[in-house]
Design a protein around this motif. Structure first.
Motif, PDB file in Angstrom:
ATOM      1  N   LEU A 133      47.877   5.503 118.490  1.00  0.00           N
ATOM      2  CA  LEU A 133      47.626   4.524 117.431  1.00  0.00           C
ATOM      3  C   LEU A 133      46.410   4.260 117.229  1.00  0.00           C
ATOM      4  CD1 LEU A 133      50.831   1.793 117.764  1.00  0.00           C
ATOM      5  CD2 LEU A 133      50.529   3.835 116.094  1.00  0.00           C
ATOM      6  N   PHE A 134      45.482   4.318 118.090  1.00  0.00           N
ATOM      7  CA  PHE A 134      44.042   3.902 118.037  1.00  0.00           C
ATOM      8  C   PHE A 134      43.326   5.302 118.423  1.00  0.00           C
ATOM      9  CE2 PHE A 134      46.583  -0.201 118.821  1.00  0.00           C
ATOM     10  CZ  PHE A 134      46.047  -0.720 117.870  1.00  0.00           C
ATOM     11  N   SER A 135      43.651   6.225 118.296  1.00  0.00           N
ATOM     12  CA  SER A 135      42.917   7.298 118.433  1.00  0.00           C
ATOM     13  C   SER A 135      41.777   7.621 117.248  1.00  0.00           C
ATOM     14  CB  SER A 135      43.686   8.682 118.229  1.00  0.00           C
ATOM     15  OG  SER A 135      44.441   8.876 117.227  1.00  0.00           O
ATOM     16  N   PRO A 136      40.709   8.364 117.406  1.00  0.00           N
ATOM     17  CA  PRO A 136      39.659   8.416 116.567  1.00  0.00           C
ATOM     18  C   PRO A 136      40.337   8.880 115.212  1.00  0.00           C
ATOM     19  CG  PRO A 136      39.005   9.200 118.591  1.00  0.00           C
ATOM     20  CD  PRO A 136      40.332   9.027 118.891  1.00  0.00           C
ATOM     21  N   GLU A 137      41.286   9.587 115.191  1.00  0.00           N
ATOM     22  CA  GLU A 137      41.894  10.297 113.989  1.00  0.00           C
ATOM     23  C   GLU A 137      42.515   9.219 113.289  1.00  0.00           C
ATOM     24  OE1 GLU A 137      42.284  11.667 117.054  1.00  0.00           O
ATOM     25  OE2 GLU A 137      40.756  13.562 116.855  1.00  0.00           O
ATOM     26  N   ARG A 138      43.275   8.330 114.193  1.00  0.00           N
ATOM     27  CA  ARG A 138      44.282   7.359 113.641  1.00  0.00           C
ATOM     28  C   ARG A 138      43.166   6.426 112.828  1.00  0.00           C
ATOM     29  NH1 ARG A 138      49.606   6.361 114.314  1.00  0.00           N
ATOM     30  NH2 ARG A 138      50.628   8.520 114.355  1.00  0.00           N
ATOM     31  N   LEU A 139      42.205   5.827 113.792  1.00  0.00           N
ATOM     32  CA  LEU A 139      41.398   5.104 113.347  1.00  0.00           C
ATOM     33  C   LEU A 139      40.861   5.329 111.932  1.00  0.00           C
ATOM     34  CD1 LEU A 139      39.522   3.896 116.651  1.00  0.00           C
ATOM     35  CD2 LEU A 139      41.111   2.564 115.025  1.00  0.00           C
ATOM     36  N   GLN A 140      40.127   6.779 111.723  1.00  0.00           N
ATOM     37  CA  GLN A 140      39.843   7.310 110.712  1.00  0.00           C
ATOM     38  C   GLN A 140      40.748   6.998 109.458  1.00  0.00           C
ATOM     39  OE1 GLN A 140      39.182  11.367 110.107  1.00  0.00           O
ATOM     40  NE2 GLN A 140      37.122  11.067 109.242  1.00  0.00           N
ATOM     41  N   GLN A 141      41.959   7.248 109.600  1.00  0.00           N
ATOM     42  CA  GLN A 141      43.193   7.087 108.577  1.00  0.00           C
ATOM     43  C   GLN A 141      43.128   5.670 108.222  1.00  0.00           C
ATOM     44  OE1 GLN A 141      46.716   8.624 110.352  1.00  0.00           O
ATOM     45  NE2 GLN A 141      45.895  10.764 110.152  1.00  0.00           N
ATOM     46  N   TYR A 142      43.067   4.611 109.190  1.00  0.00           N
ATOM     47  CA  TYR A 142      43.082   3.245 108.988  1.00  0.00           C
ATOM     48  C   TYR A 142      42.231   2.653 107.800  1.00  0.00           C
ATOM     49  CZ  TYR A 142      46.403   3.076 112.778  1.00  0.00           C
ATOM     50  OH  TYR A 142      47.610   3.312 113.712  1.00  0.00           O
ATOM     51  N   ALA A 143      41.181   3.229 108.384  1.00  0.00           N
ATOM     52  CA  ALA A 143      39.678   2.753 107.547  1.00  0.00           C
ATOM     53  C   ALA A 143      39.780   3.675 106.057  1.00  0.00           C
ATOM     54  CB  ALA A 143      38.416   3.537 108.205  1.00  0.00           C
ATOM     55  N   ILE A 144      40.392   4.548 106.197  1.00  0.00           N
ATOM     56  CA  ILE A 144      40.464   5.215 104.458  1.00  0.00           C
ATOM     57  C   ILE A 144      41.697   4.355 103.745  1.00  0.00           C
ATOM     58  CG2 ILE A 144      41.281   7.332 102.899  1.00  0.00           C
ATOM     59  CD1 ILE A 144      40.022   8.910 105.471  1.00  0.00           C
TER      60      ILE A 144
END
Length: 221
Positions: free
Chosen positions: A4-15
């Motif tokens: 849930l807090f992988s770099p890819e997921r964090l990027q999705q959250y930011a978008i």
């Protein structure tokens, strides 16, 4: 959980987060502000006419954002007893939320159209600013269309139910709106039924309308 807090997921959250936050907060403020204009001070007295997200975020709705990339805010309290015409007042208050989401979708689409006219060099500073902004605006269009269309479904207590109730005889409208206490159970039941029947409420009803809206706004997704 770590995923849930992988770099890819964090990027999705930011978008996704900016568009979703704006969609949820403005949706609820629109309800409260229209109710206030019609004579209901309830939302104002509880500080719900603020654009401060902390006034509107629902803990469970916020948590859902991390798991399903969608969420919800605390409903703005409305007391129809303050309205001169309660049925008309509830109709106008209800449609204010979805209409605000459609206006926001158009605003995000305008940002996309402007960005598409900007020339920049690959790898340059301009690209590092324009590309994230483009993706955030793109998500903003999608999220606002989904939220606006979803809330127009005629299932109490969603906003669409108040539209339907306005056109029903008073006694029938009262019985219909009383289903609001079971509304989310009905929605969950429809979703679960879709999993077994192969028919999805989101995929079969909402998404086709969302993509129609995207085409109408003339933006690539």
């Amino acid at each position: 959980m770590l995923d849930l807090f992988s770099p890819e997921r964090l990027q999705q959250y930011a978008i996704l987060a900016p568009g979703l936050l704006v969609a949820l907060v403005c949706h609820e403020v629109a309800h409260g502000y229209v109710a206030y204009l019609l004579g209901d001070p309830t939302a104002k007295s509880q500080g719900r006419l603020s654009l401060n997200p902390m006034k509107h975020l629902d803990p469970l709705g916020t948590l859902a954002f991390f798991f399903v990339h969608f969420g919800w805010a605390k409903p703005v309290p409305v007391n129809s007893g303050y309205f001169k015409n309660p049925r008309q007042g509830m109709l106008l208050t209800a449609i204010a939320g979805p209409m605000t989401n459609f206006i926001l979708a158009a605003a995000f689409a305008t940002v996309i159209h402007i960005l598409m006219t900007v020339e920049f060099s690959p790898g340059g500073l301009a690209e590092k600013i324009i590309l994230p902004t483009y993706l955030i605006a793109q998500a903003g269009v999608f999220v606002n269309l989904i939220l606006g269309i979803f809330n127009l479904l005629p299932i109490p207590p969603l906003d669409g139910s108040n539209v339907v109730a306005y056109f029903l005889p008073p006694q029938m409208a009262e019985s219909y709106m009383a289903l609001g206490r079971y509304g989310f159970i009905i929605l969950i039941g429809i979703i679960l039924l879709g999993r077994f029947s192969g028919y999805s409420l989101v995929g079969g009803v909402i998404l086709p309308m969302v993509y129609a809206g995207i085409r109408l706004l003339g933006i690539p997704m």
